[in-house]
Design an enzyme around this catalytic site. Structure first.
Site, PDB file in Angstrom:
ATOM      1  N   ASP A  52       0.820  -1.210   0.000  1.00  0.00           N
ATOM      2  CA  ASP A  52       0.000   0.000   0.000  1.00  0.00           C
ATOM      3  C   ASP A  52       0.853   1.258   0.000  1.00  0.00           C
ATOM      4  OD1 ASP A  52      -2.383  -1.418   0.048  1.00  0.00           O
ATOM      5  OD2 ASP A  52      -2.527  -1.392   2.240  1.00  0.00           O
ATOM      6  N   TYR A 111       7.079 -10.046   6.713  1.00  0.00           N
ATOM      7  CA  TYR A 111       6.944  -8.611   6.953  1.00  0.00           C
ATOM      8  C   TYR A 111       7.605  -8.229   8.269  1.00  0.00           C
ATOM      9  CZ  TYR A 111       3.567  -7.811   3.184  1.00  0.00           C
ATOM     10  OH  TYR A 111       2.959  -7.690   1.954  1.00  0.00           O
TER      11      TYR A 111
END
Length: 255
Positions: A52, A111
């Protein structure tokens, strides 16, 4: 057409995310433009993770199809020359079989989320961490995180507009590393799964921060998970502390 895998690093701050946008800068658009300067296009690349706006990467993987055979080292160098001065780098390139797909061949995504606890504004890490001005309890956050590891319905922890067919995911690992510094304490959340839902990581970290701050108990994380209700989630933390650090495949294309 020969297919190449690219391992990519980028600062997500200047971009409206990975995915190509009609009127906004994107990482995908920047790399496709650079490819167009090497060979006539149009070029379309596919990535393992569509990060994003504001999200960074140290180990994104994408693939592209080209007309000519390229030495992988020279391909990476040529792309980097055309990507300047944007904060995007091709760290490695590799020739891969035509059945390799950066997204669909992936079996693991990793992540990192960086959370900094200190009162003073961040300077050198501005745009690269999420800063909170209060102390946090790492053991409470670890206790809350333990409720999330494994296979669960993560409806509570996904964006309302998430387009995934199912909210059920297996979170293989969620660990918290504490880094004590002279000017504050950094909490590094490491998450690993085959795939993630939209906003899942930021929803999880935002909720665990509330646990660390004492606003939630660790058991409330379990209650939120079992509610299967987006309204039960804690705050969604901002994107600047999030990094896609790696993608796993049955065979490492860069080995």
């Amino acid at each position: 057409m020969p297919r190449y895998a690219l391992r990519i690093e980028y600062d997500g701050g200047p971009f409206a995310g990975w995915q190509r946008q009609a009127a906004q800068a994107s990482v995908q658009g920047a790399i496709e433009t650079a490819l167009g300067r090497l060979e006539p296009g149009p070029h379309t690349i596919a990535a393992a993770g569509r990060t994003d706006t504001g999200v960074h990467a140290t180990g994104q993987v994408a693939h592209c199809d080209l007309v000519r055979e390229w030495d992988p080292f020279r391909l990476a160098g040529a792309l980097n020359a055309h990507l300047k001065p944007l904060p995007v780098a091709i760290v490695a390139a590799a020739r891969v079989p035509e059945e390799f797909h950066a997204r669909f061949s992936a079996v693991e995504r990793r992540y990192l989320f960086r959370l900094l606890a200190r009162r003073a504004p961040e300077v050198h890490d501005r745009g690269r961490v999420w800063r909170v001005p209060h102390p946090l309890d790492p053991e409470a956050m670890r206790a809350g995180a333990a409720h999330l590891v494994g296979r669960h319905d993560f409806t509570t922890f996904r964006a309302a507009g998430c387009q995934a067919a199912s909210p059920v995911k297996t979170l293989d690992a969620l660990t918290l590393e504490t880094v004590e510094g002279m000017n504050g304490t950094e909490y590094r959340f490491h998450l690993r799964a085959r795939s993630f839902l939209h906003n899942q990581v930021r929803s999880i970290v935002g909720t665990l921060e509330r646990v660390g701050a004492g606003a939630w108990t660790p058991d409330q994380v379990r209650e939120a998970l079992e509610a299967h209700d987006r309204a039960a989630c804690g705050p969604v933390c901002p994107p600047q502390g999030l990094y896609l650090t790696g993608v796993g495949y049955p065979a490492d294309p860069f080995a």
